[in-house]
Design an enzyme around this catalytic site. Structure first.
Site, PDB file in Angstrom:
ATOM      1  N   GLU A 102     -33.404  15.672 -20.875  1.00  0.00           N
ATOM      2  CA  GLU A 102     -33.150  16.868 -21.699  1.00  0.00           C
ATOM      3  C   GLU A 102     -31.686  17.299 -21.596  1.00  0.00           C
ATOM      4  OE1 GLU A 102     -36.482  18.765 -19.676  1.00  0.00           O
ATOM      5  OE2 GLU A 102     -37.267  19.357 -21.632  1.00  0.00           O
ATOM      6  N   GLU A 132     -43.083  14.700 -17.517  1.00  0.00           N
ATOM      7  CA  GLU A 132     -43.689  15.976 -17.132  1.00  0.00           C
ATOM      8  C   GLU A 132     -45.203  15.930 -17.148  1.00  0.00           C
ATOM      9  OE1 GLU A 132     -41.077  15.651 -19.062  1.00  0.00           O
ATOM     10  OE2 GLU A 132     -39.560  17.119 -18.519  1.00  0.00           O
TER      11      GLU A 132
HETATM   12  N1  DAK Z   1     -36.925  16.296  -7.725  1.00  0.00           N
HETATM   13  C1  DAK Z   1     -36.709  16.351  -6.401  1.00  0.00           C
HETATM   14  N2  DAK Z   1     -36.411  15.275  -5.652  1.00  0.00           N
HETATM   15  C2  DAK Z   1     -36.334  14.097  -6.274  1.00  0.00           C
HETATM   16  C3  DAK Z   1     -36.564  13.950  -7.670  1.00  0.00           C
HETATM   17  C4  DAK Z   1     -36.869  15.143  -8.410  1.00  0.00           C
HETATM   18  N3  DAK Z   1     -37.053  15.149  -9.733  1.00  0.00           N
HETATM   19  N4  DAK Z   1     -36.442  12.661  -8.001  1.00  0.00           N
HETATM   20  C5  DAK Z   1     -36.146  12.009  -6.871  1.00  0.00           C
HETATM   21  N5  DAK Z   1     -36.080  12.860  -5.829  1.00  0.00           N
HETATM   22  C6  DAK Z   1     -35.798  12.553  -4.432  1.00  0.00           C
HETATM   23  C7  DAK Z   1     -36.976  11.840  -3.775  1.00  0.00           C
HETATM   24  O1  DAK Z   1     -37.933  12.767  -3.351  1.00  0.00           O
HETATM   25  C8  DAK Z   1     -36.280  11.138  -2.626  1.00  0.00           C
HETATM   26  O2  DAK Z   1     -36.039  12.071  -1.607  1.00  0.00           O
HETATM   27  P1  DAK Z   1     -36.280  11.667  -0.050  1.00  0.00           P
HETATM   28  O3  DAK Z   1     -37.704  11.230   0.046  1.00  0.00           O
HETATM   29  O4  DAK Z   1     -35.280  10.535   0.188  1.00  0.00           O
HETATM   30  O5  DAK Z   1     -35.952  12.924   0.695  1.00  0.00           O
HETATM   31  C9  DAK Z   1     -34.927  10.754  -3.211  1.00  0.00           C
HETATM   32  O6  DAK Z   1     -34.741  11.619  -4.347  1.00  0.00           O
HETATM   33  C10 DAK Z   1     -34.876   9.320  -3.701  1.00  0.00           C
HETATM   34  O7  DAK Z   1     -35.962   9.120  -4.581  1.00  0.00           O
HETATM   35  P2  DAK Z   1     -37.018   7.914  -4.396  1.00  0.00           P
HETATM   36  O8  DAK Z   1     -37.126   7.516  -2.978  1.00  0.00           O
HETATM   37  O9  DAK Z   1     -38.251   8.315  -5.110  1.00  0.00           O
HETATM   38  O10 DAK Z   1     -36.256   6.772  -5.205  1.00  0.00           O
HETATM   39  P3  DAK Z   1     -36.909   5.543  -5.991  1.00  0.00           P
HETATM   40  O11 DAK Z   1     -35.777   4.646  -6.371  1.00  0.00           O
HETATM   41  O12 DAK Z   1     -38.040   4.953  -5.219  1.00  0.00           O
HETATM   42  O13 DAK Z   1     -37.526   6.177  -7.307  1.00  0.00           O
HETATM   43  C11 DAK Z   1     -37.521   7.581  -9.272  1.00  0.00           C
HETATM   44  C12 DAK Z   1     -36.679   6.745  -8.274  1.00  0.00           C
HETATM   45  C13 DAK Z   1     -36.533   8.326 -10.188  1.00  0.00           C
HETATM   46  C14 DAK Z   1     -38.374   6.654 -10.130  1.00  0.00           C
HETATM   47  C15 DAK Z   1     -38.427   8.558  -8.495  1.00  0.00           C
HETATM   48  O14 DAK Z   1     -37.605   9.291  -7.561  1.00  0.00           O
HETATM   49  C16 DAK Z   1     -39.101   9.548  -9.358  1.00  0.00           C
HETATM   50  O15 DAK Z   1     -40.090   9.242 -10.030  1.00  0.00           O
HETATM   51  N6  DAK Z   1     -38.597  10.797  -9.372  1.00  0.00           N
HETATM   52  C17 DAK Z   1     -39.216  11.876 -10.123  1.00  0.00           C
HETATM   53  C18 DAK Z   1     -38.923  11.712 -11.590  1.00  0.00           C
HETATM   54  C19 DAK Z   1     -39.551  12.763 -12.388  1.00  0.00           C
HETATM   55  O16 DAK Z   1     -40.794  12.854 -12.472  1.00  0.00           O
HETATM   56  N7  DAK Z   1     -38.736  13.554 -12.998  1.00  0.00           N
HETATM   57  C20 DAK Z   1     -39.176  14.610 -13.896  1.00  0.00           C
HETATM   58  C21 DAK Z   1     -39.280  15.853 -13.121  1.00  0.00           C
HETATM   59  S1  DAK Z   1     -40.153  17.029 -14.080  1.00  0.00           S
HETATM   60  C22 DAK Z   1     -39.991  23.791 -16.977  1.00  0.00           C
HETATM   61  C23 DAK Z   1     -38.683  23.524 -16.808  1.00  0.00           C
HETATM   62  C24 DAK Z   1     -38.285  22.240 -16.582  1.00  0.00           C
HETATM   63  C25 DAK Z   1     -39.190  21.228 -16.478  1.00  0.00           C
HETATM   64  C26 DAK Z   1     -40.513  21.509 -16.643  1.00  0.00           C
HETATM   65  C27 DAK Z   1     -40.908  22.779 -16.904  1.00  0.00           C
HETATM   66  N8  DAK Z   1     -40.401  25.170 -17.198  1.00  0.00           N
HETATM   67  C28 DAK Z   1     -40.281  26.006 -16.084  1.00  0.00           C
HETATM   68  C29 DAK Z   1     -40.541  25.707 -18.478  1.00  0.00           C
HETATM   69  C30 DAK Z   1     -38.726  19.930 -16.165  1.00  0.00           C
HETATM   70  C31 DAK Z   1     -39.506  19.107 -15.454  1.00  0.00           C
HETATM   71  C32 DAK Z   1     -38.999  17.857 -14.925  1.00  0.00           C
HETATM   72  O17 DAK Z   1     -37.840  17.486 -15.038  1.00  0.00           O
END
Ligand code: DAK
Length: 260
Positions: free
Chosen positions: A114, A134
């Site tokens: 985004e 999400e």
């Molecule tokens: N948040 C916090 N920490 C995160 C993170 C995230 N989004 N993504 C990665 N990290 C952290 C991991 O927890 C890990 O931390 P440690 O365990 O080392 O302390 C570190 O970064 C390295 O990540 P990985 O070990 O997981 O690394 P990999 O290479 O294995 O995997 C990955 C990379 C990008 C595939 C994986 O980290 C992953 O799936 N991350 C989450 C991706 C994700 O789901 N992102 C979308 C988040 S939801 C709203 C406002 C905004 C939003 C929604 C509603 N309202 C209030 C209206 C927005 C929502 C989102 O963005």
């Protein structure tokens, strides 16, 4: 100004703003969003900056989304405030006078995708990965994704991306028009700088007014939008750069724009 989660470097007319939380893959928490908002205000006031490049630190992620560890325990009012902070900050990018180029150097997921969509131009590295995961977290996209993605890639493609939460690569992002170009990671910043320099060499007021016409016009009906374009076009005739640009063309020389 010094930032805890951002790096801001200005080199001549180009500023590079780097999200700098590599340990969390540059995930956006409220502090980072607040800093980003402040940095954008700073850049908007600085007329020496003609183009901004936005990127993420490290070679793995642009921004891996909103910070899930912070979001996990939100109540609905905190979620609303967080969403409003992100939305207002991303909107600032669109309303910033200067063009903003996203140099997407890895994961651009959720809030990261985004954020990239709020920029004017998106360049991606070959290893970049995109998606709006999400729904896999029980959330909806909250930083404008449900609105900007359909506008960029069409409702059908946006619906598939937003309903499945599937992750896709840079070539697919290019194919559907989500990014303008794809480069090897080690040349991404060089290419972003080259593009920024090309834009910075054009008449600054004309570039900024073009951005304004695009950003405001695309949210208007066509009659209002072309009327706004005419106003913007008319305004360019109050600049010295317009006289210089047209004169240089007729004199068969390169224009020397002074930003006036
Ligand atoms: N948040 C916090 N920490 C995160 C993170 C995230 N989004 N993504 C990665 N990290 C952290 C991991 O927890 C890990 O931390 P440690 O365990 O080392 O302390 C570190 O970064 C390295 O990540 P990985 O070990 O997981 O690394 P990999 O290479 O294995 O995997 C990955 C990379 C990008 C595939 C994986 O980290 C992953 O799936 N991350 C989450 C991706 C994700 O789901 N992102 C979308 C988040 S939801 C709203 C406002 C905004 C939003 C929604 C509603 N309202 C209030 C209206 C927005 C929502 C989102 O963005």
């Amino acid at each position: 100004m010094e930032y805890a989660n951002l790096l801001l470097e200005k080199n001549g007319s180009i500023a590079v703003l780097t999200l700098n939380r590599p340990k969390a893959l540059n995930a956006l928490n409220s502090d980072t969003l607040s800093e980003l908002s402040t940095a954008l205000d700073e850049l908007g006031r600085d007329s020496s900056v003609k183009v901004v490049i936005l990127t993420g630190s490290g070679d793995k992620a642009f921004v891996a989304g909103a910070d899930i560890s912070q979001m996990k325990d939100f109540n609905s009012m905190e979620g609303r405030r967080f969403g409003q902070l992100g939305q207002a900050t991303f909107r600032k990018i669109e309303l910033l006078p200067q063009p903003v180029i996203a140099a997407i150097n890895g994961f651009a997921l959720g809030g990261g995708c985004e954020l990239a969509m709020s920029c004017d131009i998106r360049l991606a590295s070959e290893n970049a990965k995109f998606g709006q995961p999400e729904v896999t977290l029980g959330l909806t996209a909250g930083f404008g994704g449900t609105q900007r993605l359909p506008r960029l890639v069409g409702t059908g493609r946006a619906s598939e991306i937003l309903f499945t939460g599937d992750i896709f690569d840079a070539q697919e992002a290019y194919r559907i028009g989500l990014v303008n170009r794809v480069y090897p990671l080690d040349t991404l910043m060089e290419e972003a700088q080259k593009l920024a320099k090309r834009i910075a060499g054009r008449a600054p007021a004309a570039v900024q007014l073009s951005k304004s016409a695009i950003q405001r016009g695309t949210n208007m009906d066509l009659d209002s939008a072309v009327a706004y374009e005419a106003e913007v076009f008319g305004l360019t005739f109050s600049t010295q750069d317009q006289t210089e640009g047209c004169t240089a063309f007729l004199e068969k020389r390169k224009p020397a724009f002074e930003g006036r």
